[in-house]
Design a protein around this motif. Structure first.
Motif, mmCIF file in Angstrom:
data_model
loop_
_atom_site.group_PDB
_atom_site.id
_atom_site.type_symbol
_atom_site.label_atom_id
_atom_site.label_comp_id
_atom_site.label_asym_id
_atom_site.label_seq_id
_atom_site.Cartn_x
_atom_site.Cartn_y
_atom_site.Cartn_z
ATOM 1 N N GLY A 1 0.671 -1.367 0.046
ATOM 2 C CA GLY A 1 0.027 -0.496 -0.039
ATOM 3 C C GLY A 1 0.921 0.892 0.038
ATOM 4 O O GLY A 1 0.746 2.170 1.097
ATOM 5 N N GLU B 1 1.095 -1.508 -4.696
ATOM 6 C CA GLU B 1 -0.643 -0.863 -4.837
ATOM 7 C C GLU B 1 -1.691 -1.774 -5.225
ATOM 8 O O GLU B 1 -1.505 -1.590 -6.384
ATOM 9 N N TRP B 2 -3.170 -1.039 -4.907
ATOM 10 C CA TRP B 2 -3.956 -1.729 -5.423
ATOM 11 C C TRP B 2 -4.585 -0.211 -6.436
ATOM 12 O O TRP B 2 -5.548 -0.363 -7.349
ATOM 13 N N ASP C 1 -3.145 -6.678 -5.379
ATOM 14 C CA ASP C 1 -4.159 -6.832 -3.634
ATOM 15 C C ASP C 1 -2.334 -7.262 -3.486
ATOM 16 O O ASP C 1 -2.341 -8.908 -3.637
ATOM 17 N N ALA C 2 -2.262 -6.794 -2.294
ATOM 18 C CA ALA C 2 -0.812 -7.599 -1.849
ATOM 19 C C ALA C 2 -0.920 -7.968 -0.871
ATOM 20 O O ALA C 2 -0.152 -9.079 -0.966
ATOM 21 N N TYR D 1 2.625 1.105 6.152
ATOM 22 C CA TYR D 1 1.904 1.582 6.803
ATOM 23 C C TYR D 1 0.449 2.372 6.386
ATOM 24 O O TYR D 1 0.955 2.689 5.695
ATOM 25 N N CYS D 2 0.266 3.030 8.293
ATOM 26 C CA CYS D 2 -1.181 3.756 7.528
ATOM 27 C C CYS D 2 -2.042 2.325 6.519
ATOM 28 O O CYS D 2 -2.720 3.032 5.741
ATOM 29 N N ASP E 1 -5.424 0.828 5.115
ATOM 30 C CA ASP E 1 -6.732 0.634 5.261
ATOM 31 C C ASP E 1 -7.284 0.124 6.310
ATOM 32 O O ASP E 1 -7.348 -0.786 6.390
ATOM 33 N N THR F 1 5.889 8.493 6.402
ATOM 34 C CA THR F 1 4.777 8.558 5.226
ATOM 35 C C THR F 1 3.784 9.667 4.914
ATOM 36 O O THR F 1 3.745 10.377 5.784
ATOM 37 N N TYR G 1 0.509 9.538 5.152
ATOM 38 C CA TYR G 1 -0.503 9.156 5.728
ATOM 39 C C TYR G 1 -0.325 9.396 7.382
ATOM 40 O O TYR G 1 -1.167 10.478 7.659
#
Ligand SMILES: C[S@@+](CC[C@H](N)C(=O)[O-])C[C@H]1O[C@@H](n2cnc3c(N)ncnc32)[C@H](O)[C@@H]1O
Length: 221
Positions: free
Chosen positions: A44, A67-68, A94-95, A114-115, A117, A188, A190
């Protein structure tokens, strides 16, 4: 310690982005990067702030960003192209699938998440990255001695992450000498945004103990 071979910064490099259908079975990092070097993965990446900065400053390491969001990936790719990064590959996927099905056993030096969802609605919780089905693969993918770094601003998710890692993996809480002080930490997009909003960032670092390899199923490495 033997240093990994340098990448030729002047020769035309392989494409930055891994395209759908390009992969068949488990990843081969030496094939993907054209050398044998330690590999780190970020799950992500958003628009890539952390990953690009790492790839730029640590040229002896190869980085794979998952990353999606196509929109975010495009931005990260443009930024990476502008910086001429050769030790970076980006994959829109999709990781959870990549970690469970494509990453070979004991192949990763560091995993960064990191962060992630938080999926706050109860009926969406199964979409979270840290779930009982995925976390054993984090341990399997890490090389013995490899690190997992996690952050989130959501206290309830943080507690769930600690619980699922403790109950489903043999990873141990450990400080990573590379990221000990605050200045060297992830920082990061976020994390910075949430900090400016006055939210606390919860962090944890884990290490896979040196020892026997762990196989969790899925495709053979
Ligand atoms: C809250 S943002 C955090 C971005 C970045 N890590 C940061 O801290 O600035 C979460 C990112 O993870 C991506 N993401 C969520 N679930 C994913 C998945 N299963 N596979 C890959 N990326 C995912 C989202 O598209 C989004 O860009």
């Amino acid at each position: 310690m033997t240093m990994p071979p340098s990448l030729d910064e002047t020769a035309p490099g392989p494409p930055l982005e891994i395209l759908p259908g390009q992969l068949c079975g488990r990843l081969s990092f030496p094939d993907l990067f054209g050398r044998a070097a330690p590999v780190e993965i970020e799950v992500g990446i958003g628009k890539g702030r952390f990953l690009l900065q790492q790839a730029e400053t640590r040229r002896d390491v190869d980085f794979l960003g998952l990353e999606w969001s196509l929109k975010h990936l495009r931005v990260a790719k443009e930024r990476a192209e502008r910086r001429g990064l050769r030790n970076l590959r980006l994959y829109r996927a999709d990781a959870r699938h990549v970690i469970a099905d494509l990453v070979p056993d004991a192949s990763i030096a560091r995993l960064h998440v990191y962060c992630p969802d938080p999926w706050p609605k109860k009926r969406h919780r199964k979409r979270r990255f840290f779930v009982p089905e995925t976390v054993p693969h984090l341990e399997r993918a890490l090389a013995p001695g490899g690190y997992l770094h996690v952050s989130t601003d959501v206290r309830e998710y943080f507690e769930e992450i600690l619980e699922v890692l403790a109950s489903r993996t043999g990873l141990l809480a450990a400080a990573d000498p590379l990221f000990t002080d605050e200045a060297a930490r992830s920082g990061t997009h976020y994390e910075e945004k949430y900090r400016e909003e006055g939210r606390a960032i919860h962090r944890a670092s884990y290490q896979r103990p040196a020892g026997a390899a762990r196989h969790v199923g899925g495709l053979p490495s």
